[in-house]
Motif scaffolding. Sequence first.
Motif, short mmCIF file in Angstrom:
data_model
loop_
_atom_site.label_atom_id
_atom_site.label_comp_id
_atom_site.label_asym_id
_atom_site.label_seq_id
_atom_site.Cartn_x
_atom_site.Cartn_y
_atom_site.Cartn_z
N MET A 125 0.94 -0.99 0.08
CA MET A 125 -0.02 0.10 -0.15
C MET A 125 0.93 1.25 -0.20
SD MET A 125 -3.07 1.00 2.72
CE MET A 125 -4.13 0.32 2.14
N ASN A 126 0.29 2.20 -0.69
CA ASN A 126 1.15 3.34 -0.81
C ASN A 126 1.27 4.19 0.47
OD1 ASN A 126 2.51 5.73 -1.63
ND2 ASN A 126 1.04 6.15 -3.19
N LYS A 127 2.17 4.97 0.92
CA LYS A 127 2.42 5.65 2.04
C LYS A 127 1.46 6.64 2.25
CE LYS A 127 6.42 3.65 3.74
NZ LYS A 127 6.62 3.21 4.75
N PHE A 128 1.08 7.30 1.20
CA PHE A 128 0.14 8.55 1.26
C PHE A 128 -1.49 7.95 1.66
CE2 PHE A 128 -3.56 10.55 -0.93
CZ PHE A 128 -3.33 11.84 -0.27
N TRP A 129 -1.67 6.62 1.24
CA TRP A 129 -2.99 6.22 1.75
C TRP A 129 -2.73 5.55 2.90
CZ3 TRP A 129 -6.72 7.90 -0.66
CH2 TRP A 129 -6.63 8.31 -1.98
N MET A 130 -1.70 5.02 3.54
CA MET A 130 -1.37 4.68 4.92
C MET A 130 -1.48 5.78 5.85
SD MET A 130 1.38 1.62 4.79
CE MET A 130 1.17 0.89 6.25
N ILE A 131 -0.92 7.07 5.42
CA ILE A 131 -1.01 8.19 6.43
C ILE A 131 -2.38 8.65 6.32
CG2 ILE A 131 -0.37 10.67 6.33
CD1 ILE A 131 2.38 9.91 5.08
N THR A 132 -3.13 8.46 5.24
CA THR A 132 -4.49 9.13 5.16
C THR A 132 -5.56 8.30 6.08
OG1 THR A 132 -4.21 10.11 2.89
CG2 THR A 132 -6.23 9.89 3.86
N LEU A 133 -5.21 6.98 5.90
CA LEU A 133 -6.14 5.99 6.67
C LEU A 133 -5.70 6.05 7.98
CD1 LEU A 133 -6.22 2.95 4.45
CD2 LEU A 133 -8.01 4.37 4.90
N GLY A 134 -4.55 6.26 8.41
CA GLY A 134 -3.95 6.54 9.87
C GLY A 134 -4.72 7.68 10.53
N ILE A 135 -4.63 8.70 9.74
CA ILE A 135 -5.31 10.07 10.45
C ILE A 135 -6.73 9.85 10.73
CG2 ILE A 135 -5.66 12.37 9.76
CD1 ILE A 135 -3.03 12.42 8.48
N VAL A 136 -7.66 9.41 9.45
CA VAL A 136 -9.00 9.03 9.58
C VAL A 136 -9.19 8.07 10.90
CG1 VAL A 136 -10.96 7.95 8.59
CG2 VAL A 136 -9.23 9.71 7.46
N ALA A 137 -8.26 6.90 11.00
CA ALA A 137 -8.68 5.96 12.12
C ALA A 137 -8.24 6.55 13.30
CB ALA A 137 -7.60 4.91 11.66
N GLY A 138 -7.18 7.57 13.32
CA GLY A 138 -6.78 8.15 14.76
C GLY A 138 -8.10 9.08 15.30
N ILE A 139 -8.62 9.93 14.22
CA ILE A 139 -9.81 10.65 14.53
C ILE A 139 -10.92 10.03 14.99
CG2 ILE A 139 -11.44 12.26 13.56
CD1 ILE A 139 -9.25 13.30 11.83
N ILE A 140 -11.08 8.63 14.39
CA ILE A 140 -12.39 7.96 14.79
C ILE A 140 -12.17 7.11 16.25
CG2 ILE A 140 -13.69 5.90 14.11
CD1 ILE A 140 -13.16 6.34 11.28
N VAL A 141 -11.01 6.91 16.35
CA VAL A 141 -10.65 6.41 17.63
C VAL A 141 -10.77 7.31 18.86
CG1 VAL A 141 -8.84 5.34 19.01
CG2 VAL A 141 -9.13 4.50 16.95
#
Length: 113
Positions: free
Chosen positions: A1-17
């Motif tokens: 998976m591309n680093k950009f998408w991992m960062i994006t998903l990580g930020i969204v998941a962090g906000i949800i948590v």
Amino acid sequence: MNKFWMITLGIVAGIIVLSNLGAMMGLAVSGLILYMGVHFYLKSISTAAKIWWGFVGAVGVLSAISNVPALIGVAAAAGLCWIYRNWNERPIVAAKTNDPFTNFERQWDKLTK
């Protein structure tokens, strides 16, 4: 998976948590109440104690049902763990050499299998 998408998903998941943190703590407390109710219900001997611990277990179940949205936060936390583990993972590529001994070993393995 591309680093950009991992960062994006990580930020969204962090906000949800972070947004579901209170509900996740409520789910943990209601799970503890449910566990206590079942545990002491199974250990109790008298009927009055069984009724009381059954009531405590029912309160724990109702409280856990009301905290079902916390499961979204738990799934987001699992996603964060997955992103953290796969951050520096690189695909393993076997290097092929022209070394005659290595080629012989590879061909010998193919013949013996």
